[in-house]
Design an enzyme around this catalytic site. Structure first.
Site, PDB file in Angstrom:
ATOM      1  CB  SER A 199     -19.047 -60.988   7.120  1.00 10.38           C
ATOM      2  OG  SER A 199     -19.985 -61.003   8.161  1.00 10.38           O
ATOM      3  CE  LYS A 253     -19.479 -65.473   8.649  1.00 12.65           C
ATOM      4  NZ  LYS A 253     -20.515 -64.667   9.295  1.00 12.65           N
TER       5      LYS A 253
END
Length: 183
Positions: free
Chosen positions: A87, A112
């Protein structure tokens, strides 16, 4: 993790390292699960040349860009990554790689590349709803693919557990010493 306090901690430590005569920097994002967009963009703004950090795009193609004024960091930089860097950690590592200001060392990141909103429900539970994908500075969709390091190095866990030898960190130092020696 990139929390609200992380940019201030980064600033404080970076200033201290510069005061001590820092000649290069290793940022360790291994096992970093991500965090807030605000925190990662603030940190990226202190490292990257001006322009795009990353962008998000929703299902209708609406694009939200995150940009920075930019700086000339000017020192050799390595970012350590592994399969648990995700992320926001991928936003920073992707921006460093795509801008060419540093090298990634380690293993391919988690992948992600989606943005999720949490919608609280009346019973105290919540629903996570995917609202957009994000793309690196260079326009790369990393969702379920991750970001490949410039130099792939496996962590020798036996050596690490036996005597604390960190093969990925050792490679990062070697890369920096090589870059500093060529200047």
């Amino acid at each position: 993790q990139f929390d609200d306090v992380t940019p201030a901690q980064f600033d404080e430590n970076l200033a201290e390292l510069k005061k001590q005569g820092m000649t290069s920097l290793i940022i360790d994002l291994r096992n970093n699960p991500g965090g807030t967009v605000t925190a990662v963009t603030q940190i990226a703004s202190e490292l990257l040349p001006g322009g795009l950090i990353f962008y998000m795009e929703d299902k209708d193609g609406n694009r939200t860009e995150y940009n920075c004024e930019g700086v000339d960091f000017g020192l050799p930089l390595v970012v350590l990554v592994n399969e648990y860097s995700a992320s926001a950690a991928e936003i920073l590592s992707g921006a460093v790689k795509d801008s060419g200001i540093g090298k990634l060392v380690g293993k391919t990141t988690f992948g992600k590349g989606i943005v999720q909103d949490v919608i609280p429900l009346q019973d105290g539970s919540a629903i996570k709803l995917t609202v957009a994908n994000y793309y690196t500075r260079g326009g790369n969709d990393i969702h379920l693919k991750g970001i490949e390091p410039d130099i792939e190095v496996e962590l020798d866990t036996d050596a690490y557990l036996d005597d604390g030898k960190d093969t990925q960190l050792d490679k990062a130092v070697e890369v920096l010493l090589g870059e500093m020696g060529s200047k």
